[in-house]
Design an enzyme around this catalytic site. Structure first.
Site, PDB file in Angstrom:
ATOM      1  N   CYS A  65      -3.595   8.598  15.634  1.00 12.02           N
ATOM      2  CA  CYS A  65      -2.745   7.969  16.598  1.00 12.02           C
ATOM      3  C   CYS A  65      -1.743   8.497  17.356  1.00 12.02           C
ATOM      4  O   CYS A  65      -1.133   9.540  16.953  1.00 12.02           O
ATOM      5  CB  CYS A  65      -1.921   6.761  15.657  1.00 12.02           C
ATOM      6  SG  CYS A  65      -0.857   5.428  16.438  1.00 12.02           S
ATOM      7  N   CYS A  69       5.503   8.250  14.755  1.00 20.01           N
ATOM      8  CA  CYS A  69       6.196   7.580  13.666  1.00 20.01           C
ATOM      9  C   CYS A  69       6.210   8.523  12.457  1.00 20.01           C
ATOM     10  O   CYS A  69       5.376   8.870  11.806  1.00 20.01           O
ATOM     11  CB  CYS A  69       5.689   6.257  13.211  1.00 20.01           C
ATOM     12  SG  CYS A  69       5.213   5.233  14.624  1.00 20.01           S
ATOM     13  N   CYS A  72       4.479   7.846   9.121  1.00 21.21           N
ATOM     14  CA  CYS A  72       3.083   7.643   9.115  1.00 21.21           C
ATOM     15  C   CYS A  72       2.037   8.687   9.049  1.00 21.21           C
ATOM     16  O   CYS A  72       2.082   9.623   9.722  1.00 21.21           O
ATOM     17  CB  CYS A  72       2.830   6.573  10.395  1.00 21.21           C
ATOM     18  SG  CYS A  72       1.167   6.030  10.289  1.00 21.21           S
ATOM     19  N   CYS A 109      -5.913  -8.981   6.598  1.00 20.34           N
ATOM     20  CA  CYS A 109      -4.889  -8.562   8.003  1.00 20.34           C
ATOM     21  C   CYS A 109      -5.615  -6.967   8.279  1.00 20.34           C
ATOM     22  O   CYS A 109      -5.756  -6.072   7.427  1.00 20.34           O
ATOM     23  CB  CYS A 109      -3.372  -7.968   7.355  1.00 20.34           C
ATOM     24  SG  CYS A 109      -2.449  -7.044   8.399  1.00 20.34           S
ATOM     25  N   CYS A 140      -4.745 -12.274  10.166  1.00 22.73           N
ATOM     26  CA  CYS A 140      -3.642 -11.344  10.783  1.00 22.73           C
ATOM     27  C   CYS A 140      -4.013 -10.076  11.263  1.00 22.73           C
ATOM     28  O   CYS A 140      -5.176  -9.396  10.927  1.00 22.73           O
ATOM     29  CB  CYS A 140      -2.593 -10.989   9.724  1.00 22.73           C
ATOM     30  SG  CYS A 140      -1.302 -10.047  10.207  1.00 22.73           S
ATOM     31  N   CYS A 200       4.744 -11.694  12.259  1.00 24.60           N
ATOM     32  CA  CYS A 200       5.005 -11.111  11.045  1.00 24.60           C
ATOM     33  C   CYS A 200       5.742  -9.705  11.386  1.00 24.60           C
ATOM     34  O   CYS A 200       5.106  -9.223  12.015  1.00 24.60           O
ATOM     35  CB  CYS A 200       3.729 -10.726  10.341  1.00 24.60           C
ATOM     36  SG  CYS A 200       3.753  -9.696   8.817  1.00 24.60           S
ATOM     37  N   ARG A 272       7.732 -10.684   2.049  1.00 24.23           N
ATOM     38  CA  ARG A 272       6.714  -9.720   1.482  1.00 24.23           C
ATOM     39  C   ARG A 272       7.262  -8.522   0.670  1.00 24.23           C
ATOM     40  O   ARG A 272       7.740  -7.815   1.581  1.00 24.23           O
ATOM     41  CB  ARG A 272       5.587  -9.725   2.383  1.00 24.23           C
ATOM     42  CG  ARG A 272       4.436  -8.990   1.771  1.00 24.23           C
ATOM     43  CD  ARG A 272       2.983  -8.672   2.494  1.00 24.23           C
ATOM     44  NE  ARG A 272       2.675 -10.143   2.933  1.00 24.23           N
ATOM     45  CZ  ARG A 272       2.545 -10.288   4.416  1.00 24.23           C
ATOM     46  NH1 ARG A 272       2.702  -9.267   5.293  1.00 24.23           N
ATOM     47  NH2 ARG A 272       2.200 -11.539   4.755  1.00 24.23           N
TER      48      ARG A 272
HETATM   49  N1  SAM Z   1      -0.016   1.178  14.850  1.00 28.04           N
HETATM   50  C1  SAM Z   1       0.317  -0.202  14.699  1.00 28.04           C
HETATM   51  C2  SAM Z   1       1.886  -0.155  14.776  1.00 28.04           C
HETATM   52  O1  SAM Z   1       2.436   0.946  14.427  1.00 28.04           O
HETATM   53  O2  SAM Z   1       2.438  -0.944  14.788  1.00 28.04           O
HETATM   54  C3  SAM Z   1      -0.352  -0.896  13.613  1.00 28.04           C
HETATM   55  C4  SAM Z   1      -0.338   0.136  12.058  1.00 28.04           C
HETATM   56  S1  SAM Z   1       1.161   0.522  11.373  1.00 28.04           S
HETATM   57  C5  SAM Z   1       0.423   1.703  10.135  1.00 28.04           C
HETATM   58  C6  SAM Z   1       1.953  -0.644  10.607  1.00 28.04           C
HETATM   59  C7  SAM Z   1       3.447  -0.708   9.768  1.00 28.04           C
HETATM   60  O3  SAM Z   1       2.834   0.001   8.569  1.00 28.04           O
HETATM   61  C8  SAM Z   1       4.342   0.056  10.512  1.00 28.04           C
HETATM   62  O4  SAM Z   1       4.945  -0.411  11.432  1.00 28.04           O
HETATM   63  C9  SAM Z   1       5.030   0.549   9.250  1.00 28.04           C
HETATM   64  O5  SAM Z   1       5.801  -0.256   9.090  1.00 28.04           O
HETATM   65  C10 SAM Z   1       4.241   0.548   8.194  1.00 28.04           C
HETATM   66  N2  SAM Z   1       3.780   1.696   7.498  1.00 28.04           N
HETATM   67  C11 SAM Z   1       3.237   2.976   8.071  1.00 28.04           C
HETATM   68  N3  SAM Z   1       3.193   4.010   7.342  1.00 28.04           N
HETATM   69  C12 SAM Z   1       4.063   3.668   5.984  1.00 28.04           C
HETATM   70  C13 SAM Z   1       4.491   4.344   5.038  1.00 28.04           C
HETATM   71  N4  SAM Z   1       4.262   5.611   4.697  1.00 28.04           N
HETATM   72  N5  SAM Z   1       5.456   3.599   4.068  1.00 28.04           N
HETATM   73  C14 SAM Z   1       5.666   2.272   4.406  1.00 28.04           C
HETATM   74  N6  SAM Z   1       5.308   1.589   5.377  1.00 28.04           N
HETATM   75  C15 SAM Z   1       4.577   2.054   6.474  1.00 28.04           C
HETATM   76  C1  DTB Z   2       3.149  -3.777   6.819  1.00 30.76           C
HETATM   77  O1  DTB Z   2       4.445  -4.104   6.944  1.00 30.76           O
HETATM   78  N1  DTB Z   2       2.862  -2.848   5.812  1.00 30.76           N
HETATM   79  C2  DTB Z   2       1.360  -2.844   5.820  1.00 30.76           C
HETATM   80  C3  DTB Z   2       1.055  -3.468   6.985  1.00 30.76           C
HETATM   81  N2  DTB Z   2       2.431  -4.209   7.296  1.00 30.76           N
HETATM   82  C4  DTB Z   2       0.157  -2.990   8.043  1.00 30.76           C
HETATM   83  C5  DTB Z   2       1.241  -1.345   6.022  1.00 30.76           C
HETATM   84  C6  DTB Z   2       1.643  -0.327   5.076  1.00 30.76           C
HETATM   85  C7  DTB Z   2       1.191   1.143   5.226  1.00 30.76           C
HETATM   86  C8  DTB Z   2       1.501   2.029   4.175  1.00 30.76           C
HETATM   87  C9  DTB Z   2       0.965   3.146   4.443  1.00 30.76           C
HETATM   88  C10 DTB Z   2      -0.573   3.499   4.639  1.00 30.76           C
HETATM   89  O2  DTB Z   2      -1.301   2.865   3.626  1.00 30.76           O
HETATM   90  O3  DTB Z   2      -1.047   4.193   5.204  1.00 30.76           O
HETATM   91 FE1  SF4 Z   3       0.407   4.842  14.972  1.00 34.98          FE
HETATM   92 FE2  SF4 Z   3       1.308   5.065  12.350  1.00 34.98          FE
HETATM   93 FE3  SF4 Z   3       3.130   4.850  14.307  1.00 34.98          FE
HETATM   94 FE4  SF4 Z   3       1.299   2.543  13.935  1.00 34.98          FE
HETATM   95  S1  SF4 Z   3       2.787   3.364  12.458  1.00 34.98           S
HETATM   96  S2  SF4 Z   3       1.939   3.698  15.921  1.00 34.98           S
HETATM   97  S3  SF4 Z   3      -0.620   3.997  13.350  1.00 34.98           S
HETATM   98  S4  SF4 Z   3       1.732   6.592  13.768  1.00 34.98           S
END
Ligand code: SAM
Ligand code: DTB
Ligand code: SF4
Length: 325
Positions: A65, A69, A72, A109, A140, A200, A272
Site C-alpha cells: 500500500c 499509516c 499498518c 468484510c 462490507c 462502519c 465492535r
Molecule cells: N486501506 C484501507 C484503509 O486504510 O481505509 C482499508 C484497509 S485498512 C487495513 C483498515 C483499518 O485497519 C485501518 O483504518 C485501521 O484502523 C485498521 N488497522 C490497520 N492496521 C492495524 C493494526 N496494526 N492494529 C489495529 N488496527 C489496524
Molecule cells: C477495522 O476497524 N479493523 C479491521 C477492519 N476494520 C478492516 C482491520 C484490523 C487490522 C489489524 C491488522 C491486520 O490484521 O493487518
Molecule cells: Fe494502506 Fe494500511 Fe493505511 Fe489502509 S491502513 S491505507 S492498507 S497503509
C-alpha cells in the site's frame, strides 16, 4: 488530499465537535463502576445484552500500500512487515465467505491495501459483493478513499456497510499518517452515507495517544450525523517492522473505559471490540461486553494478523452466555 495548513493542526487544540469534548472527557473521568453501570444500562435500553454480532474479515488484496499509516503492516514504507499478495479471485473469496457463514458469521468484510480503488480494481470487488450477498450474508468492504460515483456502484452491487476508520483524533492524526488527512476520511464517509450505505467507522487506540485524544476520536465519531451504524474500536496490534511497534501498551482498564464511553455516546450503534482480542484475556473481553461492546471480528485472522480461533470464541460465548444475533 486537502492541503490545509491552518494553525489548529499545529497548536493541537481539540477540534470543535457537535458532541462537546468536555462531555466526553467527563465520561472518561467517572469512577469505573459508575461508568460501566451507566454504559450497561444504556446498552440494555437499545440492545439485547446477551447477543453478539459476528463479522468475518478477509484481506482480498494484501500489502504494497502506498499510504504510510504508522500502525499498518501493509504499507510498502514498512517492508518486510507482511508478504505482498495480488488480488484474490472471486472463487477464493466465496470459499472463505461460505466457511465464515457456516461458522456463524452474519457479515463478511473484504479489505484491500489501497489508498483507494481504481475503476479496474473496483470491478472485481463489485462481483465479490454481488456473490457474497447472494450467499445471504451482509456485505462490507474497506477499500480506502472513494472517488465520485464509486460508492453508488458499491451500493448497486449490494454493499451493506463500508468500513473507513477515522483512526485517531484530528490533533494526533498527523503523527500517525502523513499521506492523507483527517478531512479526507470525512469526505469518503460522506460519499458512503450519500449513497445510502451503512457507515462502519471507528479507530485505533494504544498508539501513544493521550486520553484527551482518545476522547477526541470518540467525539468526532459521535458527531457524525447520524453516528456510524457500526463502530470498530481497535487496540493497536503491534507488528514488527512498523513504526508503532514498541509503543507502550494501553492499560486494559483504560481500553474498557474507551468502549464504555463509545457505548454511551453512540447508544444505538453496534460497538465492535475489534483488533487486539488475541492478546486480551477472557476477563478483559468480558468487561468490554459489560461496557457495551456487542460485535466482534470472528475467525482466526483479521487482515494479516491473528485473531482468536473460532473454538476459543465459542468457549468464551459459552462461559458468558452470549449468542450470535
Ligand atoms: N486501506 C484501507 C484503509 O486504510 O481505509 C482499508 C484497509 S485498512 C487495513 C483498515 C483499518 O485497519 C485501518 O483504518 C485501521 O484502523 C485498521 N488497522 C490497520 N492496521 C492495524 C493494526 N496494526 N492494529 C489495529 N488496527 C489496524
Ligand atoms: C477495522 O476497524 N479493523 C479491521 C477492519 N476494520 C478492516 C482491520 C484490523 C487490522 C489489524 C491488522 C491486520 O490484521 O493487518
Ligand atoms: Fe494502506 Fe494500511 Fe493505511 Fe489502509 S491502513 S491505507 S492498507 S497503509
Amino acid at each position: 488530499m486537502s492541503s490545509c495548513n491552518c494553525a489548529s493542526i499545529h497548536v493541537h487544540k481539540p477540534a470543535e465537535t457537535k458532541v462537546p469534548m468536555e462531555q466526553v472527557l467527563a465520561l472518561f473521568e467517572k469512577p469505573f463502576s459508575d461508568l460501566l453501570f451507566e454504559a450497561q444500562t444504556v446498552h440494555r435500553q437499545h440492545f439485547d445484552p446477551n447477543k453478539i454480532q459476528l463479522s468475518t474479515l478477509l484481506s482480498i488484496k494484501t500489502g504494497g500500500c502506498p499510504e504510510d499509516c504508522g500502525y499498518c503492516p501493509q504499507s510498502k514504507r514498512h517492508p518486510g512487515a507482511v508478504e505482498d499478495e495480488p488480488m484474490l479471485d472471486v472463487e477464493a473469496v466465496l470459499t472463505a465467505a461460505r466457511a465464515a457463514k457456516d461458522a456463524g458469521a452474519t457479515r463478511f468484510c473484504m479489505g484491500a491495501a489501497w489508498r483507494g480503488p481504481k475503476q479496474k480494481d473496483l470491478d472485481p470487488v463489485l462481483e465479490m459483493v454481488r456473490e457474497v450477498k447472494a450467499l445471504g450474508m451482509e456485505t462490507c468492504t474497506t477499500l480506502g478513499m472513494l472517488r465520485e460515483g464509486q460508492a453508488e456502484q458499491l451500493k448497486e452491487a449490494g454493499l451493506d456497510y463500508y468500513n473507513h476508520n477515522l483512526d485517531t483524533a484530528p490533533e494526533f492524526y498527523g503523527e500517525i499518517i502523513s499521506t492523507r488527512d483527517f478531512d479526507d476520511r470525512l469526505d469518503t464517509l460522506n460519499k458512503v452515507r450519500g449513497a445510502g450505505i451503512n457507515v462502519c467507522a471507528g479507530g485505533i487506540v494504544g498508539m501513544g495517544e493521550s486520553r484527551t485524544q482518545r476522547a477526541g476520536l470518540l467525539a468526532q465519531l459521535a458527531s457524525l450525523d447520524p453516528p456510524p451504524e457500526s463502530v470498530p474500536i481497535n487496540l493497536l496490534v503491534q507488528v514488527e517492522g512498523t513504526p508503532l511497534a514498541g509503543t507502550e501498551a494501553l492499560d486494559p482498564i483504560e481500553f474498557v473505559r474507551t468502549i464504555a464511553v463509545a457505548r454511551l455516546l453512540m447508544p444505538s450503534s453496534y460497538v465492535r471490540l475489534s483488533a487486539g482480542r488475541q492478546q486480551m484475556s477472557d476477563a478483559v473481553q468480558a468487561m468490554c461486553f459489560l461496557a457495551g461492546a456487542n460485535s466482534i471480528f470472528y475467525g482466526d485472522k483479521l487482515l494479516t494478523t491473528g485473531n482468536p480461533e473460532w473454538e476459543r470464541d465459542q468457549a468464551l460465548f459459552g462461559k458468558l452466555g452470549l449468542s450470535p444475533v
